[in-house]
Design a protein around this motif. Structure first.
Motif, PDB file in Angstrom:
ATOM      1  N   SER A   1       0.848  -1.192   0.000  1.00 34.51           N
ATOM      2  CA  SER A   1       0.000   0.000   0.000  1.00 34.51           C
ATOM      3  C   SER A   1       0.880   1.237   0.000  1.00 34.51           C
ATOM      4  CB  SER A   1      -0.937   0.009   1.208  1.00 34.51           C
ATOM      5  OG  SER A   1      -0.201   0.196   2.389  1.00 34.51           O
ATOM      6  N   VAL A   2       0.400   2.269  -0.678  1.00 36.48           N
ATOM      7  CA  VAL A   2       1.114   3.541  -0.763  1.00 36.48           C
ATOM      8  C   VAL A   2       0.147   4.643  -0.370  1.00 36.48           C
ATOM      9  CG1 VAL A   2       2.347   5.144  -2.259  1.00 36.48           C
ATOM     10  CG2 VAL A   2       2.626   2.691  -2.598  1.00 36.48           C
ATOM     11  N   GLU A   3       0.530   5.410   0.644  1.00 36.91           N
ATOM     12  CA  GLU A   3      -0.256   6.582   1.061  1.00 36.91           C
ATOM     13  C   GLU A   3       0.436   7.825   0.529  1.00 36.91           C
ATOM     14  OE1 GLU A   3      -3.122   6.746   2.891  1.00 36.91           O
ATOM     15  OE2 GLU A   3      -3.225   4.565   2.788  1.00 36.91           O
ATOM     16  N   GLN A   4      -0.338   8.763   0.030  1.00 35.37           N
ATOM     17  CA  GLN A   4       0.224   9.991  -0.517  1.00 35.37           C
ATOM     18  C   GLN A   4      -0.247  11.189   0.300  1.00 35.37           C
ATOM     19  OE1 GLN A   4       0.023  10.418  -4.758  1.00 35.37           O
ATOM     20  NE2 GLN A   4      -0.067  12.638  -4.653  1.00 35.37           N
ATOM     21  N   PHE A   5       0.714  12.024   0.688  1.00 35.64           N
ATOM     22  CA  PHE A   5       0.427  13.256   1.424  1.00 35.64           C
ATOM     23  C   PHE A   5       1.135  14.405   0.734  1.00 35.64           C
ATOM     24  CE2 PHE A   5       0.779   9.738   4.451  1.00 35.64           C
ATOM     25  CZ  PHE A   5      -0.488   9.753   5.011  1.00 35.64           C
ATOM     26  N   GLU A   6       0.605  15.601   0.898  1.00 37.34           N
ATOM     27  CA  GLU A   6       1.281  16.782   0.365  1.00 37.34           C
ATOM     28  C   GLU A   6       1.592  17.722   1.523  1.00 37.34           C
ATOM     29  OE1 GLU A   6       0.836  20.103  -3.152  1.00 37.34           O
ATOM     30  OE2 GLU A   6      -0.316  18.252  -3.224  1.00 37.34           O
ATOM     31  N   GLU A   7       2.853  18.120   1.602  1.00 35.43           N
ATOM     32  CA  GLU A   7       3.279  19.037   2.657  1.00 35.43           C
ATOM     33  C   GLU A   7       2.984  20.474   2.239  1.00 35.43           C
ATOM     34  OE1 GLU A   7       7.369  18.140   3.508  1.00 35.43           O
ATOM     35  OE2 GLU A   7       6.819  16.380   4.686  1.00 35.43           O
ATOM     36  N   ASP A   8       3.159  21.404   3.181  1.00 37.75           N
ATOM     37  CA  ASP A   8       2.846  22.813   2.938  1.00 37.75           C
ATOM     38  C   ASP A   8       3.660  23.421   1.804  1.00 37.75           C
ATOM     39  OD1 ASP A   8       1.032  22.684   5.001  1.00 37.75           O
ATOM     40  OD2 ASP A   8       2.456  23.410   6.499  1.00 37.75           O
ATOM     41  N   ASP A   9       4.899  22.956   1.637  1.00 38.35           N
ATOM     42  CA  ASP A   9       5.762  23.514   0.589  1.00 38.35           C
ATOM     43  C   ASP A   9       5.550  22.852  -0.775  1.00 38.35           C
ATOM     44  OD1 ASP A   9       6.883  21.062   1.083  1.00 38.35           O
ATOM     45  OD2 ASP A   9       8.924  21.797   1.375  1.00 38.35           O
ATOM     46  N   GLY A  10       4.555  21.971  -0.879  1.00 35.92           N
ATOM     47  CA  GLY A  10       4.249  21.332  -2.147  1.00 35.92           C
ATOM     48  C   GLY A  10       4.932  19.993  -2.354  1.00 35.92           C
ATOM     49  N   THR A  11       5.774  19.592  -1.415  1.00 34.11           N
ATOM     50  CA  THR A  11       6.464  18.312  -1.510  1.00 34.11           C
ATOM     51  C   THR A  11       5.463  17.172  -1.331  1.00 34.11           C
ATOM     52  OG1 THR A  11       8.488  19.251  -0.609  1.00 34.11           O
ATOM     53  CG2 THR A  11       8.281  16.863  -0.520  1.00 34.11           C
ATOM     54  N   ILE A  12       5.548  16.189  -2.197  1.00 40.02           N
ATOM     55  CA  ILE A  12       4.684  15.012  -2.089  1.00 40.02           C
ATOM     56  C   ILE A  12       5.434  13.947  -1.305  1.00 40.02           C
ATOM     57  CG2 ILE A  12       3.551  13.159  -3.374  1.00 40.02           C
ATOM     58  CD1 ILE A  12       3.194  15.174  -5.661  1.00 40.02           C
ATOM     59  N   VAL A  13       4.783  13.383  -0.297  1.00 34.86           N
ATOM     60  CA  VAL A  13       5.365  12.319   0.511  1.00 34.86           C
ATOM     61  C   VAL A  13       4.607  11.032   0.198  1.00 34.86           C
ATOM     62  CG1 VAL A  13       5.845  11.481   2.833  1.00 34.86           C
ATOM     63  CG2 VAL A  13       5.991  13.928   2.345  1.00 34.86           C
ATOM     64  N   LEU A  14       5.341  10.005  -0.209  1.00 34.27           N
ATOM     65  CA  LEU A  14       4.755   8.701  -0.484  1.00 34.27           C
ATOM     66  C   LEU A  14       5.246   7.731   0.576  1.00 34.27           C
ATOM     67  CD1 LEU A  14       5.335   8.513  -4.341  1.00 34.27           C
ATOM     68  CD2 LEU A  14       3.234   9.122  -3.159  1.00 34.27           C
ATOM     69  N   GLU A  15       4.312   7.136   1.318  1.00 29.82           N
ATOM     70  CA  GLU A  15       4.667   6.164   2.359  1.00 29.82           C
ATOM     71  C   GLU A  15       4.338   4.770   1.853  1.00 29.82           C
ATOM     72  OE1 GLU A  15       2.716   7.237   5.988  1.00 29.82           O
ATOM     73  OE2 GLU A  15       4.183   8.804   6.406  1.00 29.82           O
ATOM     74  N   LEU A  16       5.369   3.951   1.720  1.00 34.23           N
ATOM     75  CA  LEU A  16       5.231   2.596   1.208  1.00 34.23           C
ATOM     76  C   LEU A  16       5.195   1.605   2.369  1.00 34.23           C
ATOM     77  CD1 LEU A  16       5.343   0.453  -1.088  1.00 34.23           C
ATOM     78  CD2 LEU A  16       7.838   0.641  -0.958  1.00 34.23           C
ATOM     79  N   ALA A  17       4.175   0.761   2.390  1.00 29.30           N
ATOM     80  CA  ALA A  17       4.068  -0.295   3.396  1.00 29.30           C
ATOM     81  C   ALA A  17       3.901  -1.624   2.678  1.00 29.30           C
ATOM     82  CB  ALA A  17       2.883  -0.039   4.315  1.00 29.30           C
ATOM     83  N   VAL A  18       4.617  -2.648   3.161  1.00 29.40           N
ATOM     84  CA  VAL A  18       4.530  -3.988   2.595  1.00 29.40           C
ATOM     85  C   VAL A  18       4.363  -4.989   3.734  1.00 29.40           C
ATOM     86  CG1 VAL A  18       5.909  -3.416   0.548  1.00 29.40           C
ATOM     87  CG2 VAL A  18       7.042  -4.277   2.572  1.00 29.40           C
TER      88      VAL A  18
END
Length: 77
Positions: free
Chosen positions: A20-37
């Protein structure tokens, strides 16, 4: 980018349904992808000396450059 990371991870692991991959966007526009296996697959995703994880991050960052975005890939438990 989320779909790319998800597809690459699914091809590396023994239990592709647990990816599973969760996607978040930080205040500065950076996209954070969290990978879980699955617990048994973390070694496959990280790789010897972190080489596989580094390669995954490199490919996703290259895709982000096309969209003029900044992306971070985190592997979470």
């Amino acid at each position: 980018m989320k779909e790319l990371l998800e597809e690459l991870a699914r091809r590396l692991v023994d239990e592709p349904d647990a990816v599973s991959v969760e996607q978040f966007e930080e205040d500065d526009g950076t996209i954070v992808l969290e990978l879980a296996v699955a617990d048994d697959d973390y070694g496959k995703v990280i790789g010897r000396g972190g080489r596989t994880a580094h390669a995954l991050r490199t490919v996703v960052k290259a895709a982000a450059v096309k969209e003029n975005r900044r992306v971070l890939v985190d592997i979470v438990e």
